[in-house]
Write a protein that holds these residues in place. Structure first.
Motif, PDB file in Angstrom:
ATOM      1  N   CYS A 147       0.826  -1.217   0.000  1.00  0.00           N
ATOM      2  CA  CYS A 147       0.000   0.000   0.000  1.00  0.00           C
ATOM      3  C   CYS A 147       0.854   1.258   0.000  1.00  0.00           C
ATOM      4  O   CYS A 147       0.498   2.268  -0.617  1.00  0.00           O
ATOM      5  N   TRP A 165       1.905   1.709  -3.684  1.00  0.00           N
ATOM      6  CA  TRP A 165       0.879   2.165  -4.620  1.00  0.00           C
ATOM      7  C   TRP A 165       0.464   3.605  -4.357  1.00  0.00           C
ATOM      8  O   TRP A 165       0.077   4.325  -5.282  1.00  0.00           O
ATOM      9  N   GLN A 166       0.557   4.032  -3.113  1.00  0.00           N
ATOM     10  CA  GLN A 166       0.278   5.438  -2.819  1.00  0.00           C
ATOM     11  C   GLN A 166       1.308   6.332  -3.513  1.00  0.00           C
ATOM     12  O   GLN A 166       0.971   7.378  -4.080  1.00  0.00           O
ATOM     13  N   TYR A 215       3.095   5.429  -6.188  1.00  0.00           N
ATOM     14  CA  TYR A 215       2.916   5.249  -7.633  1.00  0.00           C
ATOM     15  C   TYR A 215       1.814   6.156  -8.172  1.00  0.00           C
ATOM     16  O   TYR A 215       1.996   6.853  -9.181  1.00  0.00           O
ATOM     17  N   ASP A 216       0.661   6.161  -7.516  1.00  0.00           N
ATOM     18  CA  ASP A 216      -0.486   6.944  -7.987  1.00  0.00           C
ATOM     19  C   ASP A 216      -0.240   8.442  -7.963  1.00  0.00           C
ATOM     20  O   ASP A 216      -0.808   9.181  -8.779  1.00  0.00           O
ATOM     21  N   ASP A 263      -0.493  -0.740 -14.772  1.00  0.00           N
ATOM     22  CA  ASP A 263      -0.436  -1.649 -13.617  1.00  0.00           C
ATOM     23  C   ASP A 263      -1.705  -2.489 -13.523  1.00  0.00           C
ATOM     24  O   ASP A 263      -1.656  -3.670 -13.158  1.00  0.00           O
ATOM     25  N   ASN A 264      -2.843  -1.883 -13.875  1.00  0.00           N
ATOM     26  CA  ASN A 264      -4.104  -2.630 -13.813  1.00  0.00           C
ATOM     27  C   ASN A 264      -4.216  -3.642 -14.953  1.00  0.00           C
ATOM     28  O   ASN A 264      -4.771  -4.731 -14.776  1.00  0.00           O
ATOM     29  N   LEU A 277       6.705  -2.905 -11.934  1.00  0.00           N
ATOM     30  CA  LEU A 277       5.298  -3.313 -11.895  1.00  0.00           C
ATOM     31  C   LEU A 277       5.160  -4.833 -11.956  1.00  0.00           C
ATOM     32  O   LEU A 277       4.293  -5.416 -11.296  1.00  0.00           O
ATOM     33  N   ARG A 303       2.300  -9.669  -5.063  1.00  0.00           N
ATOM     34  CA  ARG A 303       1.077  -9.089  -4.487  1.00  0.00           C
ATOM     35  C   ARG A 303       0.070 -10.167  -4.072  1.00  0.00           C
ATOM     36  O   ARG A 303      -0.422 -10.170  -2.937  1.00  0.00           O
ATOM     37  N   THR A 305      -5.801   9.013  -9.374  1.00  0.00           N
ATOM     38  CA  THR A 305      -4.627   8.976 -10.245  1.00  0.00           C
ATOM     39  C   THR A 305      -4.276  10.348 -10.824  1.00  0.00           C
ATOM     40  O   THR A 305      -3.128  10.571 -11.203  1.00  0.00           O
TER      41      THR A 305
END
Length: 428
Positions: A20, A23-24, A26-27, A52-53, A115, A122, A252
């Motif tokens: 987490c 990703w915080q 990254y975004d 990433d998605n 990624l 993950r 994002t």
């Protein structure tokens, strides 16, 4: 009933905390680098942010299944967590140097490997908790894990807030170093304290004994869903797509929006996101109580209304004002209201059918929205204006409100939580 081992669950949750935290970062930081250093337009930035998605759709099930079949001295999941973290930390630390030297090829190549590394561990990291927790205690354990994930996100926002200075091209090396340090330290501590193979063997032995006692009583129910129930399922799946399209567009693009529209410099934008995250953490308990009294559907509808009010209000601020934080408090509460209740509604609707299959469909719709929305919202911001962001979020939130009104099945009032921790049991 056996009590949850909170100490062990805390250490298991360190892997999710590190994920987490990443990703915080990254975004919020990667889009700024893509635009300020490499001068990519909004559409291409959105496409990279959606990567990433797209990778997750393929990598998460693959590496999750691969870890299911693994059998090593350290266990099934731990080798994936160690390897993925080591590779991720290495390439994470190369990103600020690529940024500083304006080397786009190096930056994109490192980001791609990073990624994949995150996708590598993950699913195994998330699977570690159910592996090492008895079935009746997994809800409580998931609450602890999610709380730790929120703490990881707040940690990164604090780094951004206090370590990123102003200017056209801020230096992010301190933030990257701080996140890399947390990721490495968390996994080292996890490996030293959680002996996966030993604990998993103990849990498996207990569960085999319970299954033997249950005998033939447990059978999988795979009845076909009636047509009216299917309609409710489709409507809530559409709702999931719409509210993720709205929320993910904001998360994002917010760092870029705050800089370009509101004129916030450095890491100032992190204040709003921290307010939203902390508000969500403190709202889980009252949201659980409200769900118990009024049901999940009304709680979700209330959350959507709060999001709509917040997005609409933010659209009218020409520059940053501290009052904006009130809106972000509502965003945190609204999103928590939705995330606490959405997957349980799917499970409730599908109680007569294949729950596992429809749970997978839930993630397909949420992931599809997170692939679609950074690209489409980026295209609109590029060709119209950055100010389209919050109206865009309003439109998709209204669509979610409309489709949720058509959901006639799956509502329920969850049982009262016995422990405070259980209110943090949120499905991602």
């Amino acid at each position: 009933m056996e009590k949850l081992n909170y100490r062990r669950t805390f250490f298991i949750g360190l892997a999710f905390l590190s994920i987490c935290a990443f990703w915080q970062m990254y975004d919020n930081v990667i889009p700024l680098i893509l635009q300020n250093t490499f001068h990519l337009n909004e559409t291409f930035t959105g496409a990279i942010m959606a990567a990433d998605n797209i990778l997750a759709v393929f990598l998460l099930p693959f590496f999750g299944t691969l870890s299911d079949k693994a059998n090593t001295r350290l266990g099934k999941r731990t080798p994936f967590i160690i390897t993925g973290t080591c590779v991720a930390v290495l390439f994470l630390m190369l990103l600020p140097f690529a940024d500083k030297n304006q080397n786009f090829i190096m930056f994109v190549a490192c980001l791609a490997v990073l990624l994949v590394a995150m996708g590598f561990y993950r699913s195994p990291a998330v699977a570690l908790m159910p592996d090492l927790t008895p079935k009746p205690l997994r809800s409580k354990a998931n609450a602890v894990i999610n709380l730790m994930g929120a703490i990881g996100g707040v940690y990164t926002l604090l780094l951004i807030r206090f370590l990123v200075k102003g200017g056209a091209r801020p230096d992010y090396i301190a933030v990257f170093t701080g996140v890399a340090f947390l990721m490495a330290a968390a996994v080292i501590l996890l490996v030293l304290t959680v002996k996966e193979k030993k604990i998993a063997a103990e849990i498996e032995k207990e569960e085999i004994q319970e299954e033997e006692l249950a005998g033939e009583a447990i059978a999988e129910n795979t009845k076909e869903l009636p047509k009216p129930v299917k309609k409710s399922l489709y409507m809530i799946l559409l709702s999931i797509f719409f509210w993720f399209a709205a929320y993910n567009a904001v998360t994002t693009a917010f760092s870029r929006y705050a800089v370009k529209v509101w004129g916030l410099e450095g890491g100032g934008f992190a204040d709003c996101l921290m307010v939203a995250t902390v508000a969500a953490i403190f709202s889980y308990i009252p949201i659980g109580m409200i769900s118990e009294k009024f049901g999940r559907k009304k709680c979700i509808q209330g959350g959507l209304l709060l999001l709509l009010i917040s997005y609409l209000s933010a659209a009218f601020f020409p520059v940053y004002h501290p009052a904006i934080n009130i809106g972000f408090i509502l965003i945190g509460i609204g999103w928590a209201s939705i995330s606490v209740n959405s997957l349980p509604m799917i499970v409730e609707i599908c109680s007569l059918g294949d729950v596992g299959k429809y749970t997978g469909v839930y993630y397909t719709f949420s992931m599809a929205a997170q692939i679609f929305t950074p690209i489409f919202s980026g295209f609109l911001m590029q060709h119209i204006s950055y100010r389209v962001l919050f109206p865009y979020a309003c439109v998709f939130t209204i669509l979610a409100m409309i489709t949720m009104c058509m959901v006639k099945h799956g509502d329920s009032k969850p049982q009262a939580k016995k422990k405070v921790w259980e209110h943090f049991d949120v499905e991602d």
